[in-house]
Design a protein around this motif. Structure first.
Motif, PDB file in Angstrom:
ATOM      1  N   ASN A  16       3.382  62.785  78.688  1.00  0.00           N
ATOM      2  CA  ASN A  16       4.542  63.455  77.943  1.00  0.00           C
ATOM      3  C   ASN A  16       4.169  62.860  76.466  1.00  0.00           C
ATOM      4  OD1 ASN A  16       6.328  65.310  78.238  1.00  0.00           O
ATOM      5  ND2 ASN A  16       8.034  63.782  77.831  1.00  0.00           N
ATOM      6  N   SER A  17       3.769  61.469  76.378  1.00  0.00           N
ATOM      7  CA  SER A  17       3.806  61.256  74.770  1.00  0.00           C
ATOM      8  C   SER A  17       2.426  61.723  74.429  1.00  0.00           C
ATOM      9  CB  SER A  17       3.695  59.572  74.772  1.00  0.00           C
ATOM     10  OG  SER A  17       2.790  59.078  75.870  1.00  0.00           O
ATOM     11  N   ASP A  18       1.272  62.013  75.003  1.00  0.00           N
ATOM     12  CA  ASP A  18      -0.033  62.447  74.358  1.00  0.00           C
ATOM     13  C   ASP A  18       0.233  63.792  74.129  1.00  0.00           C
ATOM     14  OD1 ASP A  18      -1.495  60.183  74.905  1.00  0.00           O
ATOM     15  OD2 ASP A  18      -2.806  61.030  76.118  1.00  0.00           O
ATOM     16  N   ARG A  19       0.965  64.656  74.656  1.00  0.00           N
ATOM     17  CA  ARG A  19       1.115  66.021  74.558  1.00  0.00           C
ATOM     18  C   ARG A  19       2.270  66.371  73.702  1.00  0.00           C
ATOM     19  NH1 ARG A  19      -1.999  68.483  78.831  1.00  0.00           N
ATOM     20  NH2 ARG A  19      -3.547  66.879  78.943  1.00  0.00           N
ATOM     21  N   PHE A  20       3.301  65.797  73.708  1.00  0.00           N
ATOM     22  CA  PHE A  20       4.650  66.365  73.142  1.00  0.00           C
ATOM     23  C   PHE A  20       5.266  65.320  72.052  1.00  0.00           C
ATOM     24  CE2 PHE A  20       3.824  68.727  76.971  1.00  0.00           C
ATOM     25  CZ  PHE A  20       3.811  69.933  76.560  1.00  0.00           C
ATOM     26  N   ALA A  21       4.817  64.246  71.963  1.00  0.00           N
ATOM     27  CA  ALA A  21       5.378  63.169  71.098  1.00  0.00           C
ATOM     28  C   ALA A  21       4.779  63.372  69.694  1.00  0.00           C
ATOM     29  CB  ALA A  21       5.101  61.558  71.311  1.00  0.00           C
ATOM     30  N   ASN A  22       3.515  64.292  69.346  1.00  0.00           N
ATOM     31  CA  ASN A  22       2.924  64.399  68.113  1.00  0.00           C
ATOM     32  C   ASN A  22       3.608  65.449  67.496  1.00  0.00           C
ATOM     33  OD1 ASN A  22       1.419  66.697  69.125  1.00  0.00           O
ATOM     34  ND2 ASN A  22      -0.097  65.411  70.241  1.00  0.00           N
ATOM     35  N   SER A  23       2.994  66.127  66.280  1.00  0.00           N
ATOM     36  CA  SER A  23       3.559  67.092  65.647  1.00  0.00           C
ATOM     37  C   SER A  23       3.502  68.341  66.043  1.00  0.00           C
ATOM     38  CB  SER A  23       3.160  67.065  63.995  1.00  0.00           C
ATOM     39  OG  SER A  23       1.948  67.143  64.037  1.00  0.00           O
ATOM     40  N   TYR A  24       2.016  68.329  66.722  1.00  0.00           N
ATOM     41  CA  TYR A  24       1.726  69.845  67.231  1.00  0.00           C
ATOM     42  C   TYR A  24       2.697  69.816  68.670  1.00  0.00           C
ATOM     43  CZ  TYR A  24      -0.816  73.489  69.662  1.00  0.00           C
ATOM     44  OH  TYR A  24      -0.976  74.643  70.199  1.00  0.00           O
ATOM     45  N   ILE A 187      -1.843  73.182  59.054  1.00  0.00           N
ATOM     46  CA  ILE A 187      -0.633  72.628  58.076  1.00  0.00           C
ATOM     47  C   ILE A 187      -0.800  71.338  58.234  1.00  0.00           C
ATOM     48  CG2 ILE A 187       1.669  72.861  57.966  1.00  0.00           C
ATOM     49  CD1 ILE A 187       1.674  75.631  59.308  1.00  0.00           C
ATOM     50  N   PRO A 188      -0.783  70.441  57.152  1.00  0.00           N
ATOM     51  CA  PRO A 188      -0.498  69.098  57.069  1.00  0.00           C
ATOM     52  C   PRO A 188       0.522  68.706  58.095  1.00  0.00           C
ATOM     53  CG  PRO A 188      -0.631  69.991  54.855  1.00  0.00           C
ATOM     54  CD  PRO A 188      -0.461  71.325  55.951  1.00  0.00           C
ATOM     55  N   LYS A 189       0.130  67.555  58.889  1.00  0.00           N
ATOM     56  CA  LYS A 189       1.262  67.080  60.016  1.00  0.00           C
ATOM     57  C   LYS A 189       2.345  66.989  59.413  1.00  0.00           C
ATOM     58  CE  LYS A 189      -2.338  65.075  62.967  1.00  0.00           C
ATOM     59  NZ  LYS A 189      -3.129  64.116  63.255  1.00  0.00           N
ATOM     60  N   LYS A 190       2.574  66.216  58.247  1.00  0.00           N
ATOM     61  CA  LYS A 190       4.300  66.111  58.073  1.00  0.00           C
ATOM     62  C   LYS A 190       4.982  67.151  57.843  1.00  0.00           C
ATOM     63  CE  LYS A 190       3.436  61.338  56.178  1.00  0.00           C
ATOM     64  NZ  LYS A 190       2.974  60.548  55.214  1.00  0.00           N
ATOM     65  N   MET A 191       4.178  68.235  57.346  1.00  0.00           N
ATOM     66  CA  MET A 191       5.034  69.747  56.875  1.00  0.00           C
ATOM     67  C   MET A 191       5.354  70.413  58.317  1.00  0.00           C
ATOM     68  SD  MET A 191       4.764  69.604  53.470  1.00  0.00           S
ATOM     69  CE  MET A 191       4.614  71.288  52.940  1.00  0.00           C
ATOM     70  N   ARG A 192       4.605  70.215  59.420  1.00  0.00           N
ATOM     71  CA  ARG A 192       4.630  71.258  60.433  1.00  0.00           C
ATOM     72  C   ARG A 192       6.093  71.708  60.767  1.00  0.00           C
ATOM     73  NH1 ARG A 192      -0.511  69.193  63.931  1.00  0.00           N
ATOM     74  NH2 ARG A 192      -2.047  69.487  62.534  1.00  0.00           N
ATOM     75  N   LEU A 193       6.827  70.623  61.019  1.00  0.00           N
ATOM     76  CA  LEU A 193       8.005  70.991  61.684  1.00  0.00           C
ATOM     77  C   LEU A 193       8.999  71.757  60.632  1.00  0.00           C
ATOM     78  CD1 LEU A 193       9.503  68.026  63.806  1.00  0.00           C
ATOM     79  CD2 LEU A 193       8.585  70.288  64.553  1.00  0.00           C
ATOM     80  N   LEU A 194       8.650  71.719  59.269  1.00  0.00           N
ATOM     81  CA  LEU A 194       9.321  72.547  58.312  1.00  0.00           C
ATOM     82  C   LEU A 194       8.979  73.944  58.618  1.00  0.00           C
ATOM     83  CD1 LEU A 194       8.551  70.550  54.991  1.00  0.00           C
ATOM     84  CD2 LEU A 194      10.932  70.628  56.434  1.00  0.00           C
ATOM     85  N   PHE A 195       7.874  74.451  59.142  1.00  0.00           N
ATOM     86  CA  PHE A 195       7.467  75.648  59.171  1.00  0.00           C
ATOM     87  C   PHE A 195       8.109  76.317  60.775  1.00  0.00           C
ATOM     88  CE2 PHE A 195       4.511  74.681  55.965  1.00  0.00           C
ATOM     89  CZ  PHE A 195       4.451  75.732  55.483  1.00  0.00           C
ATOM     90  N   ASN A 196       8.505  75.375  61.572  1.00  0.00           N
ATOM     91  CA  ASN A 196       9.189  75.759  62.798  1.00  0.00           C
ATOM     92  C   ASN A 196       9.752  77.283  62.852  1.00  0.00           C
ATOM     93  OD1 ASN A 196      10.318  75.591  65.594  1.00  0.00           O
ATOM     94  ND2 ASN A 196       8.520  74.228  65.737  1.00  0.00           N
ATOM     95  N   SER A 197      10.779  77.198  62.254  1.00  0.00           N
ATOM     96  CA  SER A 197      11.953  78.322  62.401  1.00  0.00           C
ATOM     97  C   SER A 197      10.948  79.797  61.639  1.00  0.00           C
ATOM     98  CB  SER A 197      13.168  78.157  61.379  1.00  0.00           C
ATOM     99  OG  SER A 197      13.797  76.872  62.031  1.00  0.00           O
ATOM    100  N   LEU A 198      10.389  79.288  60.623  1.00  0.00           N
ATOM    101  CA  LEU A 198       9.640  80.692  60.186  1.00  0.00           C
ATOM    102  C   LEU A 198       8.775  81.204  60.796  1.00  0.00           C
ATOM    103  CD1 LEU A 198       8.975  82.529  57.743  1.00  0.00           C
ATOM    104  CD2 LEU A 198       7.555  80.790  56.752  1.00  0.00           C
ATOM    105  N   ASP A 199       7.851  80.070  61.578  1.00  0.00           N
ATOM    106  CA  ASP A 199       6.774  80.420  62.604  1.00  0.00           C
ATOM    107  C   ASP A 199       7.417  81.400  63.793  1.00  0.00           C
ATOM    108  OD1 ASP A 199       3.920  80.134  63.506  1.00  0.00           O
ATOM    109  OD2 ASP A 199       5.209  79.354  65.355  1.00  0.00           O
ATOM    110  N   TYR A 200       8.489  80.616  64.216  1.00  0.00           N
ATOM    111  CA  TYR A 200       9.164  81.272  65.287  1.00  0.00           C
ATOM    112  C   TYR A 200       9.612  82.834  65.052  1.00  0.00           C
ATOM    113  CZ  TYR A 200      12.592  82.143  69.138  1.00  0.00           C
ATOM    114  OH  TYR A 200      13.274  82.747  70.310  1.00  0.00           O
ATOM    115  N   PHE A 201      10.302  82.951  63.759  1.00  0.00           N
ATOM    116  CA  PHE A 201      10.664  84.081  63.330  1.00  0.00           C
ATOM    117  C   PHE A 201       9.559  85.199  63.185  1.00  0.00           C
ATOM    118  CE2 PHE A 201      11.254  87.067  59.531  1.00  0.00           C
ATOM    119  CZ  PHE A 201      12.275  87.902  60.294  1.00  0.00           C
TER     120      PHE A 201
END
Ligand code: SAM
Length: 221
Positions: A16-24, A187-201
């Motif tokens: 869980n930590s290896d796969r889902f705790a990182n920004s990807y 996408i730079p790691k720190k920026m990734r979550l900012l793109f989440n909603s746009l990517d989902y859309f």
């Protein structure tokens, strides 16, 4: 024991930590949850998380099944009140027509079509008529677009919608969702979550066919 189960037994503690705790991992987890929140609004339903692993998505289910004892151990620590069974996905310990829904994530991609067909026969047996089978699978068109080179069982299978329809005639596809349209690793790691909603859309717009994964909701006839 199969090579796949052996692998997950060995990495269970870090999975869980290896796969889902990182920004990807957080990126994909967030999109999967958005879809599951939509598809499973009724908290009273009898939902099975098939190949539940260490329990990442067990909050959506009453039951879990996994083939790895080590993954189950961790899932049980997280969710002591849930019923989590050690069994092969092809032989479920549930009565005929007893479940409202089955979710299965990051599992079918490891298998081949013959095996998935057998598992879907078993899922069809235990689901009530009208019950839903919800799973993700890498998208064949995206893999072609990026000339994906398959190596080993991990990312073994990608399917088109037509391939998915062919898997089992007991089910009809009710709807599908796209996941991960942007090449997130660029996408730079720190920026990734900012793109989440746009990517989902965008992954659920006309561009859906180009998303990396599709989530299908199939209904048992
Ligand atoms: C990538 S993990 C996915 C875990 C979880 N669904 C998630 O999304 O985090 C794949 C899981 O499939 C389980 N698995 C592999 N083959 C199986 C089988 N034949 N029957 C039941 N579980 C199996 C593994 O033990 C592992 O926990």
């Amino acid at each position: 024991m199969s090579e796949i189960i052996n692998y997950y037994d060995k990495i269970a503690a870090e999975y869980n930590s290896d796969r889902f705790a990182n920004s990807y991992g957080k990126f994909i987890d967030r999109q999967e949850r958005k879809i599951l929140d939509k598809l499973l609004p009724n908290k009273d339903e009898l939902v099975l998380d098939l190949a539940c692993g260490s329990g990442r998505l067990l909050n959506y289910a009453v039951y879990g099944v996994d083939g790895s004892q080590e993954m189950i151990k961790i899932a049980k620590e997280k969710y002591p009140d849930k019923e989590i069974f050690h069994s092969d996905a092809e032989k479920l310990l549930f009565e005929n027509n007893s479940l409202d829904a089955i979710i299965s994530f990051h599992f079918f991609m490891h298998l081949d079509k013959v095996r998935i067909k057998k598992i879907l026969e078993e899922c069809s047996r235990v689901l009530k008529p009208g019950g839903s089978m919800i799973f993700d699978i890498p998208a064949a068109r995206r893999r072609k677009l990026i000339s994906y080179n398959k190596s080993g069982w991990h990312g073994n299978l990608a399917l088109s919608k037509a391939d998915t329809v062919d898997l089992n005639t007991d089910f009809v596809i009710k709807r599908s969702f796209g996941l991960l349209l942007f090449p997130i690793h660029r996408i730079p790691k720190k920026m990734r979550l900012l793109f989440n909603s746009l990517d989902y859309f965008l992954a659920n717009s006309l561009l859906k066919k180009y998303s990396s994964y599709h989530v299908y909701e199939m209904i048992k006839k």
